[in-house]
Design an enzyme around this catalytic site. Structure first.
Site, PDB file in Angstrom:
ATOM      1  N   ASP A   1      -2.701  -0.085  -7.224  1.00 46.52           N
ATOM      2  CA  ASP A   1      -2.833  -0.501  -5.779  1.00 46.52           C
ATOM      3  C   ASP A   1      -4.281  -0.449  -5.296  1.00 46.52           C
ATOM      4  OD1 ASP A   1      -2.610  -0.914  -3.107  1.00 46.52           O
ATOM      5  OD2 ASP A   1      -1.090   0.529  -2.726  1.00 46.52           O
TER       6      ASP A   1
ATOM      7  N   ASP B   1      -5.731  -5.918   0.690  1.00 51.55           N
ATOM      8  CA  ASP B   1      -4.959  -4.787   0.130  1.00 51.55           C
ATOM      9  C   ASP B   1      -3.807  -5.346  -0.848  1.00 51.55           C
ATOM     10  OD1 ASP B   1      -3.702  -2.471  -0.300  1.00 51.55           O
ATOM     11  OD2 ASP B   1      -2.981  -2.058   1.853  1.00 51.55           O
TER      12      ASP B   1
ATOM     13  N   HIS C   1       1.899  -2.951   6.596  1.00 53.93           N
ATOM     14  CA  HIS C   1       1.114  -2.937   7.856  1.00 53.93           C
ATOM     15  C   HIS C   1       0.080  -3.748   8.144  1.00 53.93           C
ATOM     16  CE1 HIS C   1      -2.075  -1.891   4.962  1.00 53.93           C
ATOM     17  NE2 HIS C   1      -1.114  -1.541   4.067  1.00 53.93           N
TER      18      HIS C   1
ATOM     19  N   HIS D   1      -4.739   0.919   8.137  1.00 51.12           N
ATOM     20  CA  HIS D   1      -3.221   0.847   8.810  1.00 51.12           C
ATOM     21  C   HIS D   1      -3.206   0.645  10.211  1.00 51.12           C
ATOM     22  CE1 HIS D   1      -0.810   1.994   5.089  1.00 51.12           C
ATOM     23  NE2 HIS D   1      -2.276   2.152   4.758  1.00 51.12           N
TER      24      HIS D   1
ATOM     25  N   GLU E   1       4.217  -5.081   1.395  1.00 53.79           N
ATOM     26  CA  GLU E   1       4.350  -4.134   0.231  1.00 53.79           C
ATOM     27  C   GLU E   1       5.763  -3.677  -0.106  1.00 53.79           C
ATOM     28  OE1 GLU E   1       1.556  -0.922  -0.187  1.00 53.79           O
ATOM     29  OE2 GLU E   1       1.302  -1.058   2.020  1.00 53.79           O
TER      30      GLU E   1
ATOM     31  N   GLU F   1       2.159  -6.060  -3.856  1.00 53.06           N
ATOM     32  CA  GLU F   1       1.598  -6.296  -2.267  1.00 53.06           C
ATOM     33  C   GLU F   1       0.725  -7.181  -2.487  1.00 53.06           C
ATOM     34  OE1 GLU F   1      -0.647  -2.587  -1.063  1.00 53.06           O
ATOM     35  OE2 GLU F   1      -0.726  -3.374   0.789  1.00 53.06           O
TER      36      GLU F   1
HETATM   37 CO    CO Z   1      -1.107  -1.502   1.634  1.00 50.45          CO
END
Ligand code: CO
Length: 293
Positions: free
Chosen positions: A80, A91, A153, A161, A185, A277
């Site tokens: 990640d 992200d 998010h 976030h 995600e 994600e």
């Molecule tokens: Co994330």
């Protein structure tokens, strides 16, 4: 929102995903993987939006190698990472099975499918719960559980976030999707579908500016503000810059209320966890751009 920077951050992330995936082998040092990715982000003109997370098996998230970490890649590993350009973020995460395990492969495939379906679903004026429901249905169909206390998010400038939550189940909150940037995600497990806090992660974020006592803590606080702003960073990065004394400074800054330290997140039934994600840009005119793929 600076669309061009968001799209560029996504391009860098996509390129890195393709580049790193075949290099990750069982037994490789996690610190080596993290540094390969972080260095490549810089080389391609971005900055890491947060430390590369390499969470294995029942660790769902928030494992980043310490400066002296000797752990090696194995099991089901989740990669990640985030790329930012002037605070505009992409992200991303993918999962790899390093054991040739049917279970691991099924978990990974399910989280990929759930993400694909969620990406189709998200649009202007859809609701967050519809997206969560789509994820939940795909996951249940494969006899796994989504992790309900981890979620996608909204993303803001220098704000990983921000605003709305994209749940991994139908949380019935039905918040409307407006123009904005969203990370989706799906976390999928054969465990209970919840995570709890584990050990401290060595990942921190700035939360206050009260003056610390020691000169080194003051110096590092200033560095953190300038270098990372409000985005997460890790002890490994600071040890690299300042040496081992950074660890004492971090402890002081945490006690002084300057820093928040994230905990590792562990599947409550010790289930194996897979995650996929992407970041999706929804524009005012309804256009949808999957920024990483
Ligand atoms: Co994330």
């Amino acid at each position: 929102m600076e669309e061009q920077k968001i799209i560029q951050a996504g391009k860098i992330a996509s390129e890195i995903k393709k580049w790193i995936r075949p290099q990750i082998k069982k037994g490789m040092l996690l610190i080596e993987i993290a540094e390969l990715i972080e260095n490549k982000i810089n080389e391609l003109g971005g900055k890491p939006a947060f430390p590369v997370n390499l969470s294995i098996n029942e660790i769902a998230a928030h494992y980043t190698p310490a400066h002296n970490d000797e752990s090696t890649a194995h099991g089901l590993i989740k990669v990640d990472f985030g790329v930012q350009i002037d605070g505009f973020i992409s992200d991303n995460a993918f999962s790899l099975d390093l054991e040739n395990s049917e279970l691991n492969k099924n978990l990974i495939e399910t989280s990929k499918k759930a993400l694909e379906k969620a990406q189709e679903k998200i649009k202007l004026n859809s609701t967050t719960s519809e997206i969560g429901k789509t994820i939940e249905e795909e996951v249940s169909k494969n006899n796994f559980n989504p992790i309900v206390n981890l979620s996608g998010h909204e993303i803001g400038e220098y704000d990983l976030h921000a605003g709305k939550t994209i749940p991994n189940f139908d949380d019935k909150k039905n918040e409307m999707i407006e123009a904005g940037l969203y990370a989706i995600e799906p976390f999928v497990t054969n465990g209970s579908g919840r995570v709890h806090d584990g050990k401290p992660s060595g990942i921190y974020a700035l939360i206050g500016d009260r003056n610390p006592r020691s000169p080194i803590a003051r110096q590092i606080l200033k560095y953190i503000g300038a270098e990372y702003e409000t985005l997460p960073f890790c002890s490994r990065w600071l040890v690299k810059e300042f040496g081992a004394k950074a660890l004492f400074a971090l402890r002081e800054l945490e006690q002084n209320g300057n820093l928040y330290q994230y905990a590792q997140l562990i599947e409550s039934n010790k289930g194996i966890v897979a995650q996929t994600e992407n970041t999706v840009l929804i524009k005012e005119n309804g256009e949808k751009i999957i920024t990483t793929d």
